[in-house]
Design an enzyme around this catalytic site. Structure first.
Site, PDB file in Angstrom:
ATOM      1  N   GLY A  95       0.835  -1.195   0.000  1.00  0.00           N
ATOM      2  CA  GLY A  95       0.000   0.000   0.000  1.00  0.00           C
ATOM      3  C   GLY A  95       0.871   1.247   0.000  1.00  0.00           C
ATOM      4  O   GLY A  95       1.980   1.223   0.532  1.00  0.00           O
TER       5      GLY A  95
ATOM      6  N   GLN B  99       2.773   9.866   1.225  1.00  0.00           N
ATOM      7  CA  GLN B  99       4.121   9.299   1.333  1.00  0.00           C
ATOM      8  C   GLN B  99       5.024   9.710   0.182  1.00  0.00           C
ATOM      9  O   GLN B  99       6.241   9.576   0.277  1.00  0.00           O
ATOM     10  CB  GLN B  99       4.046   7.766   1.397  1.00  0.00           C
ATOM     11  CG  GLN B  99       3.410   7.254   2.680  1.00  0.00           C
ATOM     12  CD  GLN B  99       3.281   5.740   2.645  1.00  0.00           C
ATOM     13  OE1 GLN B  99       2.305   5.216   2.135  1.00  0.00           O
ATOM     14  NE2 GLN B  99       4.263   5.041   3.183  1.00  0.00           N
TER      15      GLN B  99
ATOM     16  N   CYS C  82       5.793  -0.199   7.293  1.00  0.00           N
ATOM     17  CA  CYS C  82       5.451   0.981   6.487  1.00  0.00           C
ATOM     18  C   CYS C  82       6.664   1.391   5.670  1.00  0.00           C
ATOM     19  O   CYS C  82       7.783   1.417   6.192  1.00  0.00           O
ATOM     20  CB  CYS C  82       5.038   2.122   7.422  1.00  0.00           C
ATOM     21  SG  CYS C  82       4.619   3.636   6.567  1.00  0.00           S
TER      22      CYS C  82
ATOM     23  N   HIS D 240      -4.574   1.703   7.570  1.00  0.00           N
ATOM     24  CA  HIS D 240      -3.194   2.195   7.679  1.00  0.00           C
ATOM     25  C   HIS D 240      -2.964   3.358   6.698  1.00  0.00           C
ATOM     26  O   HIS D 240      -2.430   4.402   7.071  1.00  0.00           O
ATOM     27  CB  HIS D 240      -2.223   1.035   7.402  1.00  0.00           C
ATOM     28  CG  HIS D 240      -0.775   1.417   7.371  1.00  0.00           C
ATOM     29  ND1 HIS D 240       0.148   0.956   8.285  1.00  0.00           N
ATOM     30  CD2 HIS D 240      -0.073   2.209   6.507  1.00  0.00           C
ATOM     31  CE1 HIS D 240       1.340   1.466   7.995  1.00  0.00           C
ATOM     32  NE2 HIS D 240       1.232   2.221   6.912  1.00  0.00           N
ATOM     33  N   GLU D 241      -3.396   3.152   5.440  1.00  0.00           N
ATOM     34  CA  GLU D 241      -3.167   4.193   4.424  1.00  0.00           C
ATOM     35  C   GLU D 241      -4.022   5.431   4.701  1.00  0.00           C
ATOM     36  O   GLU D 241      -3.578   6.563   4.479  1.00  0.00           O
ATOM     37  CB  GLU D 241      -3.465   3.664   3.014  1.00  0.00           C
ATOM     38  CG  GLU D 241      -2.664   2.432   2.583  1.00  0.00           C
ATOM     39  CD  GLU D 241      -1.172   2.547   2.806  1.00  0.00           C
ATOM     40  OE1 GLU D 241      -0.638   3.659   2.781  1.00  0.00           O
ATOM     41  OE2 GLU D 241      -0.534   1.490   3.019  1.00  0.00           O
TER      42      GLU D 241
ATOM     43  N   HIS E 152      -2.346   7.788   6.975  1.00  0.00           N
ATOM     44  CA  HIS E 152      -1.353   8.657   6.320  1.00  0.00           C
ATOM     45  C   HIS E 152      -1.998   9.957   5.843  1.00  0.00           C
ATOM     46  O   HIS E 152      -1.390  11.024   5.925  1.00  0.00           O
ATOM     47  CB  HIS E 152      -0.731   7.952   5.103  1.00  0.00           C
ATOM     48  CG  HIS E 152       0.387   7.016   5.445  1.00  0.00           C
ATOM     49  ND1 HIS E 152       1.550   7.419   6.050  1.00  0.00           N
ATOM     50  CD2 HIS E 152       0.518   5.674   5.260  1.00  0.00           C
ATOM     51  CE1 HIS E 152       2.358   6.383   6.214  1.00  0.00           C
ATOM     52  NE2 HIS E 152       1.754   5.298   5.752  1.00  0.00           N
TER      53      HIS E 152
HETATM   54 ZN    ZN Z   1       2.523   3.418   5.764  1.00  0.00          ZN
END
Ligand code: ZN
Length: 170
Positions: free
Chosen positions: A49, A54, A94, A136-137, A140
């Site tokens: 992912g 990011q 990550c 999780h994403e 971000h």
């Molecule tokens: Zn991550």
């Protein structure tokens, strides 16, 4: 296609809250190329992912592929979790916190509403690894990292370990 540089903790840009994507932008060549570049960057890393945050693009979308064969690319644009149930603990990693893995508790099943890469509205109810990955994403996009769930002491250990790793590489 191009590989994009991935921001790494403790880069302060990872703390930026992402802005919604204009739905009219989704089908533009520029946005589609960015999606392709993000998939290539994620597969190359390798990861399952990658959130736009990011790669220093502070808009609300991410790419995911949890398949073994890396042939099930999924795009989530302006994702919103509309329902969640249960809890599961998964050892997460990550691409922005390389070499660090830690147990995080998240919802077991979620329902997420989003736009796909054609700009079509979708709703998905899912569990297991895909549910973990989506949550999780989405963190971000809020400027949040999985290590934020750790105690301050453990997080400081992570920061030191990463600083040491970088020194070693340099
Ligand atoms: Zn991550």
């Amino acid at each position: 296609m191009a590989l994009l540089p991935i921001l790494e903790f403790p880069d302060p840009r990872l703390r930026t809250k992402a802005a919604p994507v204009d739905p009219a932008e989704v089908t533009t060549p520029g946005f589609q190329t960015l999606l392709d570049d993000m998939f290539q960057t994620m597969y190359d890393a390798p990861g399952i992912g990658l959130a736009a945050s990011q790669v220093d693009v502070h808009k609300r979308f991410m790419v995911i592929d949890i398949s073994e064969e890396k042939n099930l690319p999924q795009v989530f644009i302006n994702p919103e979790i509309t329902a969640h149930d249960g809890g599961q603990v998964y050892q997460e990693g990550c691409l922005s916190v390389p070499g660090i893995f830690a147990d995080v508790t998240r919802a077991d099943t979620i329902t997420v509403r989003y736009l796909d890469r054609q700009g079509q509205s979708q709703e998905l109810t899912t569990g297991g690894l895909l549910a973990v990955c989506i949550q999780h994403e989405m963190d971000h996009l809020e400027g949040k990292l999985f290590i934020d769930y750790l105690s301050p002491l453990k997080r400081e250990m992570v920061r030191k370990k990463l600083a040491k790793q970088r020194k070693h590489v340099a």
